[in-house]
Design an enzyme around this catalytic site. Structure first.
Site, PDB file in Angstrom:
ATOM      1  N   ARG A 123       0.775  -1.071   0.026  1.00  0.00           N
ATOM      2  CA  ARG A 123       0.330  -0.365   0.343  1.00  0.00           C
ATOM      3  C   ARG A 123       0.359   0.876   0.147  1.00  0.00           C
ATOM      4  O   ARG A 123       1.852   1.592   0.716  1.00  0.00           O
ATOM      5  CB  ARG A 123      -1.153  -0.268   0.692  1.00  0.00           C
ATOM      6  CG  ARG A 123      -1.882  -0.885   0.716  1.00  0.00           C
ATOM      7  CD  ARG A 123      -3.392  -0.080  -0.130  1.00  0.00           C
ATOM      8  NE  ARG A 123      -4.028  -0.813   0.590  1.00  0.00           N
ATOM      9  CZ  ARG A 123      -4.904  -1.936  -0.508  1.00  0.00           C
ATOM     10  NH1 ARG A 123      -4.229  -2.080  -1.854  1.00  0.00           N
ATOM     11  NH2 ARG A 123      -5.806  -2.227  -0.943  1.00  0.00           N
ATOM     12  N   GLU A 147      -3.807   7.850  -5.364  1.00  0.00           N
ATOM     13  CA  GLU A 147      -3.711   7.752  -6.573  1.00  0.00           C
ATOM     14  C   GLU A 147      -4.754   7.843  -6.778  1.00  0.00           C
ATOM     15  O   GLU A 147      -5.844   8.206  -6.031  1.00  0.00           O
ATOM     16  CB  GLU A 147      -3.670   5.719  -6.665  1.00  0.00           C
ATOM     17  CG  GLU A 147      -2.420   5.081  -5.915  1.00  0.00           C
ATOM     18  CD  GLU A 147      -2.581   3.566  -5.524  1.00  0.00           C
ATOM     19  OE1 GLU A 147      -3.819   3.134  -5.654  1.00  0.00           O
ATOM     20  OE2 GLU A 147      -2.308   2.919  -5.332  1.00  0.00           O
ATOM     21  N   HIS A 193      -0.965   0.596 -10.104  1.00  0.00           N
ATOM     22  CA  HIS A 193      -1.206  -0.163  -9.138  1.00  0.00           C
ATOM     23  C   HIS A 193      -1.460  -1.728  -9.389  1.00  0.00           C
ATOM     24  O   HIS A 193      -2.558  -1.523  -9.840  1.00  0.00           O
ATOM     25  CB  HIS A 193      -2.565   0.363  -8.555  1.00  0.00           C
ATOM     26  CG  HIS A 193      -2.321  -0.040  -7.038  1.00  0.00           C
ATOM     27  ND1 HIS A 193      -3.354   0.465  -5.942  1.00  0.00           N
ATOM     28  CD2 HIS A 193      -3.499  -1.464  -6.879  1.00  0.00           C
ATOM     29  CE1 HIS A 193      -3.990  -0.505  -5.153  1.00  0.00           C
ATOM     30  NE2 HIS A 193      -3.152  -1.637  -5.354  1.00  0.00           N
TER      31      HIS A 193
END
Length: 310
Positions: free
Chosen positions: A229, A258, A276
């Site tokens: 993360r 993000e 991601h």
């Protein structure tokens, strides 16, 4: 009549279609505040993704809510304590994405250490005609520190063994069954690593723990890889460490805000960034979708949930 389900965040088209065939599916993004207010009392299931935020306040807006099904292994965006307080169960999709995330973690480690992206740009910009590309760093035989020794951390370790890497780890607790030394302190682990691999979950317990001190311990030859993360890393400290040469480079699949990636992490020869995408293969996203659908189906059928969060 079909049961009403709220799609709180973006889902793959195939999963949304499958939910829509079986249930009366409503996308939150398509609802006006008035429409949402009229629907709220009838919503018993919310489906969301692993990057979305489900707050205590949002849960309180849905008085009939009984299940939050997360499309993702990470559920740190969900206020699980608030859900528990209101008798709402939470599911996620562990296990099925382990191999893909571990594969990309190794890929980022190789791409960062061997500067593969920079080497491609070097050719494309005509640099090879002027001389050789700078030498890079070896992975085989190097020291790998893993922060977070769950399913993904263990899968990364197994892959790293094929590179004859020396593996150490830190986690919430030692796992005596594993053949790798446990290092209780993250800073100490960084000091003993050439590559520090992050696959720890997000949340308050890990927020910003990879800070300036940890990066300094990793050192000017060390490289940071993050497939966990973005919140685990103090991004300001990371950018400063890259600027000053405190660490040698970074491979990052996750970020604090993000999809906003700081400009200071872009266009750098010693940083490899991906959007991601660690679990984003067709095969794994199908399996994740299947788990979400099975959890929702199980709840409506009054059956045990397939993959409740711990």
């Amino acid at each position: 009549m079909k049961q009403k389900v709220l799609m709180q965040a973006a889902l793959p088209d195939a999963l949304a279609a499958a939910l829509g065939e079986r249930y009366d599916l409503h996308a939150l993004s398509a609802l006006t505040p008035t429409e949402f207010a009229a629907l709220a009392a009838e919503i018993t299931v919310v489906v969301t993704n692993g990057e979305a935020v489900v707050t205590r306040e949002f849960i309180a807006l849905l008085p009939a809510l009984k299940l939050i099904a997360v499309f993702g292994v990470g559920y740190d965006g969900v206020d699980v304590a608030a859900a528990r307080d209101r008798g709402v169960q939470v599911t996620h999709t562990p296990g099925v994405l382990t191999d893909d995330v571990a594969d990309l973690a190794i890929g980022l480690m190789l791409a960062t250490s061997r500067r593969i992206v920079a080497a491609q740009r070097f050719i494309e910009q005509g640099g090879w005609r002027q001389g050789a590309f700078p030498w890079t760093r070896k992975v085989s035989g190097a020291r790998l520190g893993i922060f977070g020794m769950g399913r993904i951390g263990q899968a990364i370790a197994r892959r790293a063994q094929a590179f004859d890497m020396t593996i150490r780890y830190t986690s919430r607790h030692a796992q005596p069954a594993l053949p790798y030394p446990f290092v209780p302190d993250l800073r100490e682990l960084a000091q003993q690593s050439d590559f520090l691999m992050l696959c720890a979950p997000g949340g308050d317990a890990t927020r910003g723990v990879v800070n300036a001190a940890v990066l300094a311990a990793l050192g000017p030859q060390g490289m940071l890889i993050n497939v966990g993360r973005g919140s685990v890393v103090d991004e300001t400290a990371l950018m400063a460490a890259l600027d000053s040469g405190t660490i040698a480079g970074a491979g990052l699949d996750v970020f604090t805000d993000e999809p906003n990636v700081p400009a200071a992490l872009q266009q750098r020869d010693n940083v490899v960034i991906t959007p991601h995408m660690a679990s984003a293969t067709w095969e794994t996203r199908r399996e994740m979708s299947r788990l979400v659908l099975e959890n929702v189906n199980a709840w409506f059928a009054g059956e045990p949930l397939i993959t409740p969060v711990p």
